[in-house]
Design a protein around this motif. Structure first.
Motif, PDB file in Angstrom:
ATOM      1  N   ALA A 142     -24.311  11.098  33.572  1.00  0.00           N
ATOM      2  CA  ALA A 142     -22.951  10.633  33.324  1.00  0.00           C
ATOM      3  C   ALA A 142     -21.990  11.120  34.395  1.00  0.00           C
ATOM      4  CB  ALA A 142     -22.496  11.120  31.947  1.00  0.00           C
ATOM      5  N   GLN A 143     -22.262  12.264  34.999  1.00  0.00           N
ATOM      6  CA  GLN A 143     -21.359  12.821  35.989  1.00  0.00           C
ATOM      7  C   GLN A 143     -21.246  11.957  37.245  1.00  0.00           C
ATOM      8  OE1 GLN A 143     -23.647  14.341  34.359  1.00  0.00           O
ATOM      9  NE2 GLN A 143     -23.068  16.399  33.689  1.00  0.00           N
ATOM     10  N   SER A 144     -22.170  11.007  37.426  1.00  0.00           N
ATOM     11  CA  SER A 144     -22.145  10.183  38.636  1.00  0.00           C
ATOM     12  C   SER A 144     -21.083   9.096  38.571  1.00  0.00           C
ATOM     13  CB  SER A 144     -23.520   9.553  38.868  1.00  0.00           C
ATOM     14  OG  SER A 144     -23.833   8.665  37.802  1.00  0.00           O
ATOM     15  N   PHE A 145     -20.476   8.871  37.376  1.00  0.00           N
ATOM     16  CA  PHE A 145     -19.427   7.874  37.228  1.00  0.00           C
ATOM     17  C   PHE A 145     -18.067   8.557  37.219  1.00  0.00           C
ATOM     18  CE2 PHE A 145     -23.107   5.958  35.056  1.00  0.00           C
ATOM     19  CZ  PHE A 145     -23.205   4.780  35.784  1.00  0.00           C
ATOM     20  N   SER A 146     -17.116   7.950  37.902  1.00  0.00           N
ATOM     21  CA  SER A 146     -15.746   8.433  37.810  1.00  0.00           C
ATOM     22  C   SER A 146     -15.171   8.009  36.469  1.00  0.00           C
ATOM     23  CB  SER A 146     -14.909   7.848  38.955  1.00  0.00           C
ATOM     24  OG  SER A 146     -14.739   6.440  38.758  1.00  0.00           O
ATOM     25  N   SER A 147     -14.050   8.584  36.086  1.00  0.00           N
ATOM     26  CA  SER A 147     -13.437   8.231  34.814  1.00  0.00           C
ATOM     27  C   SER A 147     -13.043   6.758  34.789  1.00  0.00           C
ATOM     28  CB  SER A 147     -12.219   9.119  34.550  1.00  0.00           C
ATOM     29  OG  SER A 147     -11.264   8.967  35.592  1.00  0.00           O
ATOM     30  N   ASP A 148     -12.580   6.237  35.937  1.00  0.00           N
ATOM     31  CA  ASP A 148     -12.210   4.816  35.999  1.00  0.00           C
ATOM     32  C   ASP A 148     -13.432   3.926  35.832  1.00  0.00           C
ATOM     33  OD1 ASP A 148      -9.562   5.461  36.342  1.00  0.00           O
ATOM     34  OD2 ASP A 148      -9.587   5.247  38.531  1.00  0.00           O
ATOM     35  N   GLN A 149     -14.537   4.306  36.490  1.00  0.00           N
ATOM     36  CA  GLN A 149     -15.765   3.521  36.385  1.00  0.00           C
ATOM     37  C   GLN A 149     -16.301   3.534  34.962  1.00  0.00           C
ATOM     38  OE1 GLN A 149     -17.929   5.653  39.446  1.00  0.00           O
ATOM     39  NE2 GLN A 149     -17.852   3.874  40.833  1.00  0.00           N
ATOM     40  N   ARG A 150     -16.284   4.724  34.356  1.00  0.00           N
ATOM     41  CA  ARG A 150     -16.784   4.818  32.987  1.00  0.00           C
ATOM     42  C   ARG A 150     -15.913   4.013  32.035  1.00  0.00           C
ATOM     43  NH1 ARG A 150     -20.626   7.679  30.720  1.00  0.00           N
ATOM     44  NH2 ARG A 150     -20.563   8.047  28.472  1.00  0.00           N
ATOM     45  N   GLY A 151     -14.595   4.062  32.262  1.00  0.00           N
ATOM     46  CA  GLY A 151     -13.698   3.270  31.428  1.00  0.00           C
ATOM     47  C   GLY A 151     -13.962   1.791  31.554  1.00  0.00           C
ATOM     48  N   GLU A 152     -14.276   1.353  32.743  1.00  0.00           N
ATOM     49  CA  GLU A 152     -14.556  -0.066  32.971  1.00  0.00           C
ATOM     50  C   GLU A 152     -15.867  -0.479  32.286  1.00  0.00           C
ATOM     51  OE1 GLU A 152     -13.794  -3.870  34.192  1.00  0.00           O
ATOM     52  OE2 GLU A 152     -12.480  -2.109  34.302  1.00  0.00           O
ATOM     53  N   ILE A 153     -16.867   0.404  32.374  1.00  0.00           N
ATOM     54  CA  ILE A 153     -18.146   0.123  31.710  1.00  0.00           C
ATOM     55  C   ILE A 153     -17.956   0.015  30.204  1.00  0.00           C
ATOM     56  CG2 ILE A 153     -20.432   1.058  31.164  1.00  0.00           C
ATOM     57  CD1 ILE A 153     -20.435   2.285  33.977  1.00  0.00           C
ATOM     58  N   GLU A 154     -17.206   0.965  29.634  1.00  0.00           N
ATOM     59  CA  GLU A 154     -16.970   0.939  28.191  1.00  0.00           C
ATOM     60  C   GLU A 154     -16.190  -0.299  27.769  1.00  0.00           C
ATOM     61  OE1 GLU A 154     -15.109   4.672  27.488  1.00  0.00           O
ATOM     62  OE2 GLU A 154     -16.997   5.816  27.563  1.00  0.00           O
ATOM     63  N   LYS A 155     -15.275  -0.735  28.620  1.00  0.00           N
ATOM     64  CA  LYS A 155     -14.516  -1.951  28.330  1.00  0.00           C
ATOM     65  C   LYS A 155     -15.440  -3.168  28.296  1.00  0.00           C
ATOM     66  CE  LYS A 155     -10.762  -4.858  30.130  1.00  0.00           C
ATOM     67  NZ  LYS A 155      -9.781  -5.032  31.236  1.00  0.00           N
ATOM     68  N   ILE A 156     -16.342  -3.225  29.263  1.00  0.00           N
ATOM     69  CA  ILE A 156     -17.294  -4.343  29.316  1.00  0.00           C
ATOM     70  C   ILE A 156     -18.179  -4.343  28.072  1.00  0.00           C
ATOM     71  CG2 ILE A 156     -19.309  -5.259  30.540  1.00  0.00           C
ATOM     72  CD1 ILE A 156     -18.015  -4.186  33.130  1.00  0.00           C
ATOM     73  N   VAL A 157     -18.673  -3.150  27.692  1.00  0.00           N
ATOM     74  CA  VAL A 157     -19.534  -3.046  26.514  1.00  0.00           C
ATOM     75  C   VAL A 157     -18.765  -3.450  25.262  1.00  0.00           C
ATOM     76  CG1 VAL A 157     -20.809  -1.448  25.034  1.00  0.00           C
ATOM     77  CG2 VAL A 157     -21.037  -1.300  27.521  1.00  0.00           C
ATOM     78  N   ARG A 158     -17.517  -2.986  25.152  1.00  0.00           N
ATOM     79  CA  ARG A 158     -16.705  -3.316  23.984  1.00  0.00           C
ATOM     80  C   ARG A 158     -16.501  -4.821  23.867  1.00  0.00           C
ATOM     81  NH1 ARG A 158     -11.418  -4.253  22.576  1.00  0.00           N
ATOM     82  NH2 ARG A 158     -10.799  -3.416  20.519  1.00  0.00           N
ATOM     83  N   GLU A 159     -16.156  -5.439  24.979  1.00  0.00           N
ATOM     84  CA  GLU A 159     -15.940  -6.883  24.962  1.00  0.00           C
ATOM     85  C   GLU A 159     -17.222  -7.632  24.620  1.00  0.00           C
ATOM     86  OE1 GLU A 159     -14.337  -7.824  28.768  1.00  0.00           O
ATOM     87  OE2 GLU A 159     -12.320  -7.077  28.289  1.00  0.00           O
ATOM     88  N   TYR A 160     -18.328  -7.124  25.115  1.00  0.00           N
ATOM     89  CA  TYR A 160     -19.611  -7.762  24.832  1.00  0.00           C
ATOM     90  C   TYR A 160     -19.932  -7.683  23.344  1.00  0.00           C
ATOM     91  CZ  TYR A 160     -24.601  -8.721  24.771  1.00  0.00           C
ATOM     92  OH  TYR A 160     -25.834  -9.242  24.477  1.00  0.00           O
ATOM     93  N   LEU A 161     -19.705  -6.498  22.729  1.00  0.00           N
ATOM     94  CA  LEU A 161     -19.986  -6.330  21.306  1.00  0.00           C
ATOM     95  C   LEU A 161     -19.054  -7.183  20.451  1.00  0.00           C
ATOM     96  CD1 LEU A 161     -20.619  -2.478  21.072  1.00  0.00           C
ATOM     97  CD2 LEU A 161     -22.321  -4.304  21.030  1.00  0.00           C
ATOM     98  N   LEU A 162     -17.797  -7.297  20.863  1.00  0.00           N
ATOM     99  CA  LEU A 162     -16.856  -8.130  20.114  1.00  0.00           C
ATOM    100  C   LEU A 162     -17.243  -9.599  20.185  1.00  0.00           C
ATOM    101  CD1 LEU A 162     -13.439  -6.462  21.010  1.00  0.00           C
ATOM    102  CD2 LEU A 162     -14.625  -6.406  18.807  1.00  0.00           C
ATOM    103  N   ASN A 163     -17.745 -10.019  21.337  1.00  0.00           N
ATOM    104  CA  ASN A 163     -18.147 -11.421  21.514  1.00  0.00           C
ATOM    105  C   ASN A 163     -19.530 -11.709  20.942  1.00  0.00           C
ATOM    106  OD1 ASN A 163     -15.760 -12.188  22.863  1.00  0.00           O
ATOM    107  ND2 ASN A 163     -16.566 -11.467  24.830  1.00  0.00           N
ATOM    108  N   ASN A 164     -20.309 -10.636  20.735  1.00  0.00           N
ATOM    109  CA  ASN A 164     -21.670 -10.807  20.213  1.00  0.00           C
ATOM    110  C   ASN A 164     -21.913  -9.782  19.092  1.00  0.00           C
ATOM    111  OD1 ASN A 164     -23.075 -12.673  22.456  1.00  0.00           O
ATOM    112  ND2 ASN A 164     -21.777 -11.166  23.490  1.00  0.00           N
ATOM    113  N   PRO A 165     -21.190  -9.896  17.989  1.00  0.00           N
ATOM    114  CA  PRO A 165     -21.292  -8.885  16.919  1.00  0.00           C
ATOM    115  C   PRO A 165     -22.676  -8.782  16.305  1.00  0.00           C
ATOM    116  CG  PRO A 165     -20.082 -10.827  16.164  1.00  0.00           C
ATOM    117  CD  PRO A 165     -20.248 -10.969  17.647  1.00  0.00           C
TER     118      PRO A 165
END
Length: 256
Positions: free
Chosen positions: A25-48
């Motif tokens: 996890a340390q290899s991702f910056s906070s901005d990168q991790r936030g972007e990944i989590e946003k993508i995952v969240r949107e994916y789960l919302l679109n594919n519940p």
């Protein structure tokens, strides 16, 4: 509580699957991790439906882990589970499959499950059944179990007298306690003076301690609970399910 926890666990599991695992996890910056989590969240919302799939997979993995834990517990404690002198053996003492039942005399499910056990003994001449008192439902249950162990200590009929006591007490009305258990023991003609003496012996304590040791090792948290072969079965699952478990232990198939 369970209704909310399971989707949360599934979502966490889905997120774990979605996040890259090759790098720490340390290899991702906070901005990168936030972007990944946003993508995952949107994916789960679109594919519940992925939550249901993740929950199913999580439960499958948990069931496999539990089964492996149970098998190891049975193997590690096989002597006191199957060969202890501190239990009652019914059916065929040299049967090719052993079914161990842990029960409580105040357990309503145990009362209904008693007919399943009797049916199996009647119709399966190669089944060995072991009964172990497991008093978890209060002081009355503990008292009844103590009397039951003393009954077993006095029984010289290969378990027949104990079974008579067991059926009358478990199948009777009212909460089981010392008074009711002693009344049943007297009714079936046991030596009450010896019974009271035996109830003060270490054998009572040691017998019940064995049951709790088995329960702790195998993760048994209710009654009735069964050990059939190397498999642990928790709850009054019914006669067809018990027959299937016996057959699986006997020949590896649901029907032998």
């Amino acid at each position: 509580m369970t209704f909310y926890l399971r989707p949360l666990a599934a979502a966490t599991f889905a997120l774990a699957l979605a996040l890259p695992t090759a790098a720490p996890a340390q290899s991702f910056s906070s901005d990168q991790r936030g972007e990944i989590e946003k993508i995952v969240r949107e994916y789960l919302l679109n594919n519940p439906q992925i939550l249901r799939e993740a929950m199913t997979e999580l439960e499958k993995r948990q069931a496999l882990a539990d089964a492996e834990k149970h098998r190891k517990a049975v193997t590690d404690n096989s002597t006191i589970i199957f060969d202890s002198p501190r239990h009652v053996t019914l059916g065929n003492p040299k049967g090719d499959v052993t079914m161990v039942e842990l029960f409580d005399y105040n357990c309503g499910y145990c009362k209904r499950a008693m007919s399943d056990m009797l049916d199996l003994i009647k119709n399966d001449p190669n089944l060995k059944v072991v009964l172990k008192e497991f008093p978890v439902l209060g002081e009355g249950s503990m008292q009844a179990a103590q009397v039951a162990v003393a009954v077993r200590m006095q029984d010289k009929t290969g378990g027949k007298k104990y079974l008579e006591f067991h059926q009358k007490l478990l199948g009777g009305r009212g909460a089981a306690d010392k008074a009711l258990a002693l009344a049943v023991a007297k009714e079936i003609g046991l030596d009450m003076t010896r019974l009271e003496k035996d109830m003060a012996s270490d054998e009572i304590k040691n017998t019940l301690a064995e049951s709790f040791q088995i329960a702790e090792a195998a993760g048994l948290n209710g009654t009735p609970s069964y050990v059939i072969g190397t498999e642990v079965v928790i709850g009054a699952v019914g006669l067809p399910a018990l027959k299937e478990k016996v057959n699986l232990a006997r020949c590896g198939k649901a029907t032998c």
